[in-house]
Write a protein that holds these residues in place. Sequence first.
Motif, PDB file in Angstrom:
ATOM      1  N   VAL A   7       1.064  -1.323   0.107  1.00  0.00           N
ATOM      2  CA  VAL A   7      -0.042  -0.148  -0.448  1.00  0.00           C
ATOM      3  C   VAL A   7       1.025   1.426  -0.167  1.00  0.00           C
ATOM      4  N   ALA A   8       0.688   1.753  -0.809  1.00  0.00           N
ATOM      5  CA  ALA A   8       1.290   3.451  -1.095  1.00  0.00           C
ATOM      6  C   ALA A   8       0.507   4.165  -0.489  1.00  0.00           C
ATOM      7  N   LEU A   9       1.361   5.394   0.304  1.00  0.00           N
ATOM      8  CA  LEU A   9       1.075   6.345   1.098  1.00  0.00           C
ATOM      9  C   LEU A   9       1.434   7.693   0.729  1.00  0.00           C
ATOM     10  N   MET A  10      -0.172   8.620   0.192  1.00  0.00           N
ATOM     11  CA  MET A  10       1.160   9.497  -0.132  1.00  0.00           C
ATOM     12  C   MET A  10       0.234  10.787   0.097  1.00  0.00           C
ATOM     13  N   ASN A  12      -1.037  15.405   0.563  1.00  0.00           N
ATOM     14  CA  ASN A  12      -0.767  16.912   1.936  1.00  0.00           C
ATOM     15  C   ASN A  12       0.511  16.901   2.287  1.00  0.00           C
ATOM     16  N   ARG A  13       0.942  17.760   2.294  1.00  0.00           N
ATOM     17  CA  ARG A  13       1.833  18.482   3.389  1.00  0.00           C
ATOM     18  C   ARG A  13       1.412  18.688   4.304  1.00  0.00           C
ATOM     19  N   ASP A  14       0.133  19.580   4.657  1.00  0.00           N
ATOM     20  CA  ASP A  14       0.045  19.801   5.855  1.00  0.00           C
ATOM     21  C   ASP A  14      -0.658  19.528   6.225  1.00  0.00           C
ATOM     22  N   VAL A  15      -0.569  17.728   6.579  1.00  0.00           N
ATOM     23  CA  VAL A  15      -1.750  16.538   7.612  1.00  0.00           C
ATOM     24  C   VAL A  15      -0.570  16.356   8.187  1.00  0.00           C
ATOM     25  N   TRP A  36       3.791  -1.156   3.803  1.00  0.00           N
ATOM     26  CA  TRP A  36       3.502   0.108   3.293  1.00  0.00           C
ATOM     27  C   TRP A  36       5.185   0.471   2.485  1.00  0.00           C
ATOM     28  N   ILE A  37       4.163   1.898   1.829  1.00  0.00           N
ATOM     29  CA  ILE A  37       5.459   2.429   0.832  1.00  0.00           C
ATOM     30  C   ILE A  37       5.279   3.869   1.427  1.00  0.00           C
ATOM     31  N   GLY A  43       4.453  15.439   5.974  1.00  0.00           N
ATOM     32  CA  GLY A  43       2.508  15.520   5.781  1.00  0.00           C
ATOM     33  C   GLY A  43       2.131  14.145   6.352  1.00  0.00           C
ATOM     34  N   THR A  44       1.090  13.781   5.271  1.00  0.00           N
ATOM     35  CA  THR A  44       0.850  12.252   4.772  1.00  0.00           C
ATOM     36  C   THR A  44       1.730  11.343   4.931  1.00  0.00           C
ATOM     37  N   CYS A  45       2.732  11.386   4.465  1.00  0.00           N
ATOM     38  CA  CYS A  45       3.856  10.381   4.179  1.00  0.00           C
ATOM     39  C   CYS A  45       4.286  10.258   5.465  1.00  0.00           C
TER      40      CYS A  45
END
Length: 77
Positions: A7-10, A12-15, A36-37, A43-45
Amino acid sequence: MVDVKMVALMGNRDVRYSDIKEKLDTVRELYPDAMWISNGEAGTCLAATKFAMLNNIPLFMWIPFPPVIITSKWLNG
């Protein structure tokens, strides 16, 4: 349940972690055996990376920049 291997997770940088923790719980429940990738970007990553590490989820981090650059963008919390 679907047999998903990764599962790739990406996003918003403001999260922040607290903003998406419940959603990350859902991803873990839906795909319990997936790796997870993440690229560890702020942020999200970064939130997904933190969640994976705290919950012993297999994690593959692809870091597109030298560590000194990417970690300079990490926010506290």
